[in-house]
Design an enzyme around this catalytic site. Structure first.
Site, short mmCIF file in Angstrom:
data_model
loop_
_atom_site.label_atom_id
_atom_site.label_comp_id
_atom_site.label_asym_id
_atom_site.label_seq_id
_atom_site.Cartn_x
_atom_site.Cartn_y
_atom_site.Cartn_z
N HIS A 74 0.84 -1.21 0.00
CA HIS A 74 0.00 0.00 0.00
C HIS A 74 0.87 1.26 0.00
CE1 HIS A 74 -2.90 3.01 1.26
NE2 HIS A 74 -2.39 3.11 2.47
N HIS A 113 2.90 7.56 6.02
CA HIS A 113 1.65 8.15 6.50
C HIS A 113 0.87 7.27 7.49
CE1 HIS A 113 -0.30 5.79 3.24
NE2 HIS A 113 -1.38 5.87 3.99
N ASP A 114 1.09 5.96 7.49
CA ASP A 114 0.34 5.09 8.41
C ASP A 114 1.19 4.60 9.59
OD1 ASP A 114 -2.26 5.03 7.26
OD2 ASP A 114 -1.61 3.60 5.74
N GLU A 172 -0.20 5.88 13.09
CA GLU A 172 -1.55 5.39 13.33
C GLU A 172 -1.60 3.87 13.51
OE1 GLU A 172 -4.46 7.46 10.93
OE2 GLU A 172 -5.49 5.57 10.59
N ASP A 173 -0.84 3.14 12.72
CA ASP A 173 -0.98 1.68 12.71
C ASP A 173 0.08 0.93 13.49
OD1 ASP A 173 -3.20 1.93 11.18
OD2 ASP A 173 -2.24 1.41 9.29
N ASP A 200 -3.69 8.22 -0.80
CA ASP A 200 -4.13 7.17 0.12
C ASP A 200 -5.54 6.69 -0.25
OD1 ASP A 200 -4.00 5.50 2.42
OD2 ASP A 200 -4.97 7.05 3.64
#
Ligand code: ZN
Length: 184
Positions: free
Chosen positions: A39, A65-66, A69-70, A126
């Site tokens: 991704h 970018h993740d 958050e992840d 995204d």
């Protein structure tokens, strides 16, 4: 001293390597359960090839970018490795995971117009990647209705982001149009 071009390239490679390590146990929720890094490479490719984005900070932040958050990576760690601008961009596109999911999704819509131009571009890439994956590899247990709801929400977020990168916005519209499920 590296040339500007070499140092730009270097920061993007470092971001990919860092993201691959951080997301190494994570898979995409689509039916193909692809490694999560796919991704992030997809987002990088969209930013570079479709969006024509050339700023190394935007490209690296797109890859990262993740990560907060992840994977629970502390924002200070991003800053220490990649600098404040990349950290700030990543944080602009990071949801507050202490909030319930429905609230996070609502906030993405209301916050979209307030984001910086560079954060909007990352969000666009995204959303393109996510909707394209949804069409290609719908997650198990997601009936058509749920997929349609997700698409409609992604479109509302993108509509609130418009004006940042026309080529990416057109690509989102194309993906939405093309993948519209029929006869299910
Ligand atoms: Zn993402």
């Amino acid at each position: 001293m590296l040339s500007d071009e070499a140092s730009s390239f270097s920061i993007v490679i470092q971001a990919l390597s860092y993201a691959a390590e951080k997301h190494r146990h994570q898979r995409r929720k689509g039916s193909d359960h692809a490694p999560y890094i796919n991704h992030l490479i997809d987002v990088l490719d969209l930013l570079w090839r479709v969006g024509g984005e050339r700023d190394p900070a935007v490209l690296a932040a797109g890859v990262l970018h993740d990560v907060v958050e992840d994977t629970g990576t502390p924002p200070a760690e991003i800053e220490a490795r990649f600098g404040k601008r990349i950290r700030d961009l990543v944080m602009e596109v990071t949801d507050d995971k202490t909030l319930p999911q429905a609230e996070r999704k609502r906030l993405q819509e209301t916050h979209a117009p307030m984001l910086s131009r560079d954060a909007r571009v990352i969000k666009l890439a995204d959303k393109i990647s996510n909707v394209r994956d949804l069409h290609r590899y719908p997650p198990e247990g997601w009936p058509l209705e749920r997929r349609n709801e997700y698409e409609a929400w992604a479109k509302r977020v993108v509509d609130a982001l418009r004006g940042a990168n026309p080529a990416l916005e057109a690509e989102f519209d194309r993906v939405l149009e093309q993948g519209h499920p029929s006869g299910e």
